[in-house]
Write a protein that holds these residues in place. Structure first.
Motif, short mmCIF file in Angstrom:
data_model
loop_
_atom_site.label_atom_id
_atom_site.label_comp_id
_atom_site.label_asym_id
_atom_site.label_seq_id
_atom_site.Cartn_x
_atom_site.Cartn_y
_atom_site.Cartn_z
N VAL A 187 1.08 -1.33 -0.17
CA VAL A 187 0.02 -0.01 0.17
C VAL A 187 1.16 0.67 -0.20
O VAL A 187 0.64 2.21 -1.15
N ALA A 188 1.79 1.23 0.53
CA ALA A 188 3.11 2.16 1.37
C ALA A 188 3.43 2.42 -0.58
O ALA A 188 3.57 3.75 -0.40
N GLN A 189 4.40 1.42 -0.61
CA GLN A 189 4.61 1.84 -2.17
C GLN A 189 3.89 2.29 -3.42
O GLN A 189 3.68 2.36 -4.07
N LEU A 190 3.16 1.69 -3.72
CA LEU A 190 1.10 2.32 -4.23
C LEU A 190 1.32 3.66 -4.44
O LEU A 190 1.77 3.98 -5.51
N ALA A 193 4.33 5.09 -5.59
CA ALA A 193 4.55 5.27 -7.15
C ALA A 193 3.51 6.55 -8.01
O ALA A 193 3.92 6.70 -8.60
N TYR A 194 2.40 5.79 -7.39
CA TYR A 194 1.09 6.54 -7.53
C TYR A 194 1.34 7.91 -7.77
O TYR A 194 1.33 8.75 -8.73
N ALA A 195 1.73 8.56 -7.23
CA ALA A 195 1.74 10.23 -6.44
C ALA A 195 3.43 10.58 -7.12
O ALA A 195 3.27 11.74 -7.97
N HIS A 196 4.35 9.86 -7.82
CA HIS A 196 5.21 10.59 -8.42
C HIS A 196 4.58 10.29 -9.49
O HIS A 196 5.19 11.09 -10.60
N ALA A 197 4.25 9.09 -9.87
CA ALA A 197 3.55 8.75 -11.93
C ALA A 197 2.90 9.80 -12.51
O ALA A 197 2.92 10.52 -13.16
N LEU A 198 2.18 10.26 -11.06
CA LEU A 198 0.57 11.23 -11.35
C LEU A 198 1.18 12.41 -12.35
O LEU A 198 0.86 12.86 -13.02
#
Length: 213
Positions: A187-190, A193-198
């Motif tokens: 959960v923390a990794q996603l 990663a989502y915040a960085h990729a968005l």
């Protein structure tokens, strides 16, 4: 144009890029659906089904019905994957879709870690000299651990395992490592990663919308 090697064959690079791979898969699936179509197979039988000339059920269709249903399922999945192109109508939705695709690598890492932990516990538990049928072989132990990870194991199964102290300790450690640690880490990794990729995917969404339009 550029070419890539796919299964010892040289194919154009654009075929295996983006959504084109689903279009190519659909081009292969639709002829198979035609070959396995129950209606057409019944037409090849003079007696048809139930004495009717045009029928969907007959001995010939029963033989290929399972294959037709399988390729139909694959074709439907490809159709819905191609519908993702409509996400370009909304930049926010397109950015979300691209970010989700970029975070698949994190999910793959989690699956690899889970498989490694499960294999370690399976090999360790089966090495014990216990007569529990759920852990007597590696396939049985892997199935039991997978049920426990997915919360599919019944309470009676846990009660039975509690009678074996060493197996119960191993099961508790497995549940802690996978459910408490790995899932929370995922959960923390996603989230990171989502915040960085968005941030980057929003710009790519505008570019993709420009290409389609």
């Amino acid at each position: 144009g550029a070419y890539v090697h796919l299964c010892c064959a040289k194919v154009p690079a654009h075929i295996v890029e983006g959504d084109s791979i689903f279009s190519v898969a659909l081009c292969c699936i639709l002829p198979l659906m035609l070959v396995f179509d129950p209606f057409l197979n019944c037409l090849l039988q003079p007696e048809g089904g139930d004495g009717l000339l045009l029928a969907e059920r007959c001995p010939a269709s029963d033989e290929v019905g399972h294959y037709y249903s399988f390729v139909s399922m694959c074709g439907m999945l490809c159709y819905f994957c191609l519908l993702l192109d409509f996400s370009v109508l909304s930049n926010r939705l397109a950015a979300f879709g691209l970010a989700v695709m970029r975070t698949f690598s994190e999910l793959a890492l989690f699956a690899f870690g889970l498989a490694f932990v499960m294999l370690a516990f399976v090999c360790g538990i089966t090495a014990l000299k216990e007569d529990d049928i759920d852990f007597d072989t590696i396939p049985h132990a892997a199935k039991t651990f997978l049920q426990m990870f997915l919360d599919m194991a019944s309470s009676s199964q846990y009660d039975h395992i509690a009678s074996y102290v060493t197996i119960f300790i191993g099961v508790c450690l497995f549940k802690f490592v996978t459910t408490v640690y790995l899932l929370n880490f995922l959960v923390a990794q996603l989230a990171c990663a989502y915040a960085h990729a968005l941030e980057d995917m929003t710009g790519f969404a505008y570019l993709r919308r420009g290409q389609v339009c």
